[in-house]
Design a protein around this motif. Structure first.
Motif, mmCIF file in Angstrom:
data_model
loop_
_atom_site.group_PDB
_atom_site.id
_atom_site.type_symbol
_atom_site.label_atom_id
_atom_site.label_comp_id
_atom_site.label_asym_id
_atom_site.label_seq_id
_atom_site.Cartn_x
_atom_site.Cartn_y
_atom_site.Cartn_z
ATOM 1 N N GLN A 55 -3.735 0.856 9.669
ATOM 2 C CA GLN A 55 -2.876 1.479 8.669
ATOM 3 C C GLN A 55 -1.808 0.520 8.154
ATOM 4 N N ARG A 56 -1.388 -0.429 9.007
ATOM 5 C CA ARG A 56 -0.346 -1.370 8.609
ATOM 6 C C ARG A 56 -0.718 -2.775 9.091
ATOM 7 N N THR A 58 1.347 -6.301 10.185
ATOM 8 C CA THR A 58 2.677 -6.773 10.556
ATOM 9 C C THR A 58 2.628 -8.253 10.920
ATOM 10 N N ASP A 83 -4.143 -3.865 0.210
ATOM 11 C CA ASP A 83 -2.829 -3.387 0.647
ATOM 12 C C ASP A 83 -2.305 -2.357 -0.336
ATOM 13 N N ASP A 84 -1.295 -1.580 0.112
ATOM 14 C CA ASP A 84 -0.767 -0.520 -0.753
ATOM 15 C C ASP A 84 0.390 -0.986 -1.633
ATOM 16 N N ASN A 86 3.354 -1.882 -0.795
ATOM 17 C CA ASN A 86 4.682 -1.581 -0.255
ATOM 18 C C ASN A 86 5.052 -2.620 0.815
ATOM 19 N N ASP A 90 11.607 -5.564 7.608
ATOM 20 C CA ASP A 90 12.226 -4.506 8.413
ATOM 21 C C ASP A 90 13.745 -4.710 8.448
ATOM 22 N N GLU A 98 6.034 -6.766 6.764
ATOM 23 C CA GLU A 98 4.932 -5.831 6.950
ATOM 24 C C GLU A 98 4.557 -5.139 5.646
ATOM 25 N N THR A 99 3.360 -4.580 5.644
ATOM 26 C CA THR A 99 2.879 -3.802 4.499
ATOM 27 C C THR A 99 1.865 -2.781 4.989
ATOM 28 N N GLY A 100 1.670 -1.745 4.202
ATOM 29 C CA GLY A 100 0.646 -0.760 4.505
ATOM 30 C C GLY A 100 -0.682 -1.136 3.873
#
Length: 571
Positions: A55-56, A58, A83-84, A86, A90, A98-100
């Motif tokens: 899902q992600r 990192t 990737d989404d 986004n 952090d 990181e990204t989704g």
């Protein structure tokens, strides 16, 4: 006590003691971070085989990142975006990028390319792959991505270094001229008042103009350098992001404020309508502002990423000031001093000239002691261990060797000048002073280059070839060419103890593990063939130290194993 005896006493006692003390402090002080930021852990890992889509994604770095000009792009086996969009750093853990990922991702090999700006202000980038279900092979164009964890920038990096060099030169000349005027290096009999030195006003304004112009153009240049965009994508919005979100942008605004204040104090220091007291204090204000400008440079680069940042910046600042004083005061000796002594009667010109040089040597020895001590300290803590190996195997170390060699040249000239000044005979030292000054100018250029080099990036050593002998006497040879990040050819040959080529191999497997970063194991499988020479075209994703384990399996199921260590460089 005259100036000459004072110089000799300091030469024999105090400077030796001071230098020894500083060198001892260099050896006992702790280390700080020594390189640009790099990935220490990725999830998913490099070449990791996943059963289901994550899902992600990192990326964990060894130090904090700046909150501008970062991105992660993930592409699926067909080259589509996975990737989404986004991507974020952090807020609670600024060393995490990181990204989704989009939902419904299919099986195959996925490419991850990322970029960021490290805490020391240098752009970094990298690329690697992971797999969902069955791998679909190395994606097309992977070798063209910014491989590894190293600085980006290309030719622009050298242009930025050039602007830094012009600033160093300008500030050094200003500092040296002001020290010559205000610290009374020249005897009082030479001057009616401290600011009455021929050529000083012109030199100050020329050096101020050069430093200010270089600082001004450094903003768009550094914005391009850190953002990594093409020139046709450059915009005022990018400059705004650099000013608001990067350490360089904030320091640049401080530099511009200092530059404006220097213009005011320079005008005041040479305004004949003002009293001599006001003019002198205005010149002291210029001196303090120049030191402040040098401090802003000490706050950038590798010390900015240090664990003990205050200590790192302080040592860097002292090093810069010592170098700037030495080189700037040499300018005053070479340009202003002859013009000043020419005002005197011919019979006393030589005596006053040599007295002034002896006074300068007393200051110069202190600057050299500080310069050498802080330089050794910086080398010990910036270069990765083992220091001597890094000195000769990294681009940073090789440039540093050049800087040290030129420093030795300057010391030879300084020794010659000291000897002549003590003897107080012969013609003026115009040519040799200018030669020493030229060596100093090149040293400042190398210092500007070092600011933008990664101490942990190995210099290119060319193709690698290594040989290991197994327990049964077989000889395994590994060749990696060109031994840089990106596309490489891996070649393995195996011979028996009698020299015959082993041809009955089912396959050869290479297991690559990066020794500096936790990126998992990357395997390259070479199928059997009839030649006995096993070749594969594959890639090395990051510069640095790698372990390559060669595992060969014969048809009789005998295993032949060997391990090699290589250092891959950036192309």
């Amino acid at each position: 006590m005259n100036t000459k005896s004072l110089t000799l006493r300091w030469n024999k006692r105090h400077w030796v003691l001071l230098t020894s003390l500083l060198l001892v402090l260099c050896l006992v002080m702790p280390q700080w971070a020594s390189a640009h930021a790099y990935v220490v852990k990725a999830s998913p890992e490099e070449n990791e085989l996943l059963v289901t889509a994550p899902q992600r994604l990192t990326l964990e770095f060894n130090e904090s990142l700046q909150t501008a000009f970062y991105n992660i792009k993930i592409t699926d086996p067909d080259g589509n975006q996975a990737d989404d969009g986004n991507v974020q750093i952090d807020p609670q853990r600024p060393h995490i990028l990181e990204t989704g990922l989009r939902s419904g991702l299919g099986d195959g090999t996925y490419t991850v390319s990322w970029k960021a700006v490290s805490a020391d202000g240098h752009p970094i980038s990298g690329a690697y792959v992971f797999h969902i279900g069955e791998p679909s092979g190395s994606p097309a164009g992977l070798k063209d991505l910014a491989s590894g964890s190293g600085a980006a920038g290309g030719p622009l990096k050298w242009i930025v270094s050039f602007t830094d060099w012009i600033q160093y030169l300008g500030l050094s000349v200003m500092l040296g001229i002001l020290a010559f005027l205000l610290l009374r290096i020249a005897p009082a009999s030479l001057q009616r008042e401290p600011m009455d030195v021929p050529g000083s006003y012109k030199l100050l304004w020329i050096s101020y103009g050069a430093a200010s112009f270089a600082a001004l153009v450094s903003l768009p240049l550094n914005t391009l350098y850190e953002s990594g965009v093409d020139l046709n994508q450059f915009s005022w919005a990018l400059i705004g992001s650099a000013l608001k979100l990067t350490s360089f942008g904030q320091i640049w605004m401080l530099q511009m404020l200092i530059a404006l204040l220097i213009a005011v104090t320079l005008l005041s220091g040479y305004d004949l309508d003002r009293t001599i007291r006001v003019r002198i204090w205005s010149s002291y204000g210029t001196l303090l502002l120049v030191l402040g400008w040098l401090l802003t440079h000490a706050m950038t680069g590798h010390p900015a990423a240090a664990e003990q940042r205050v200590l790192a910046v302080t040592m860097n600042f002292v090093h810069l000031v010592a170098a700037a004083f030495w080189i700037g005061a040499l300018t005053a000796m070479a340009v202003c001093l002859p013009l000043l002594t020419n005002r005197l009667p011919a019979k006393v010109r030589g005596e006053i000239y040599w007295v002034t040089l002896r006074r300068f040597m007393a200051w110069g020895m202190g600057a050299v002691a500080v310069l050498v001590a802080t330089g050794i300290y910086g080398s010990l803590v910036i270069l990765p261990a083992p220091v001597l190996t890094s000195l000769f195997t990294t681009a940073y170390g090789l440039v540093l060797i050049g800087k040290i060699a030129l420093l030795v040249v300057m010391l030879v000239f300084a020794g010659y000048h000291t000897k002549r000044a003590k003897a107080a005979t012969g013609e003026r030292l115009s040519r040799s002073l200018k030669a020493e000054l030229a060596a100093g100018a090149i040293i400042l250029a190398l210092a500007a280059i070092l600011t933008h080099l990664s101490p942990g990036q190995p210099a290119s050593a060319g193709p690698y070839q290594g040989t290991e002998t197994t327990e049964d006497g077989s000889v395994i040879t590994l060749q990696v060419s060109p031994n840089v990040t990106g596309e490489n050819q891996f070649e393995v040959s195996i011979k028996r103890a009698d020299g015959s080529v082993v041809k009955d191999l089912e396959q050869v497997t290479l297991s690559l593990t990066h020794l500096d970063m936790d990126m998992g194991i990357y395997e390259i499988t070479i199928p059997k063939n009839e030649t006995g020479i096993y070749k594969a075209d594959d890639y090395i994703s990051m510069p640095g130290n790698w372990s390559i384990k060669v595992h060969a399996l014969t048809r009789s199921l005998d295993a032949l194993d060997a391990e090699f260590s290589i250092k891959a460089a950036k192309p």
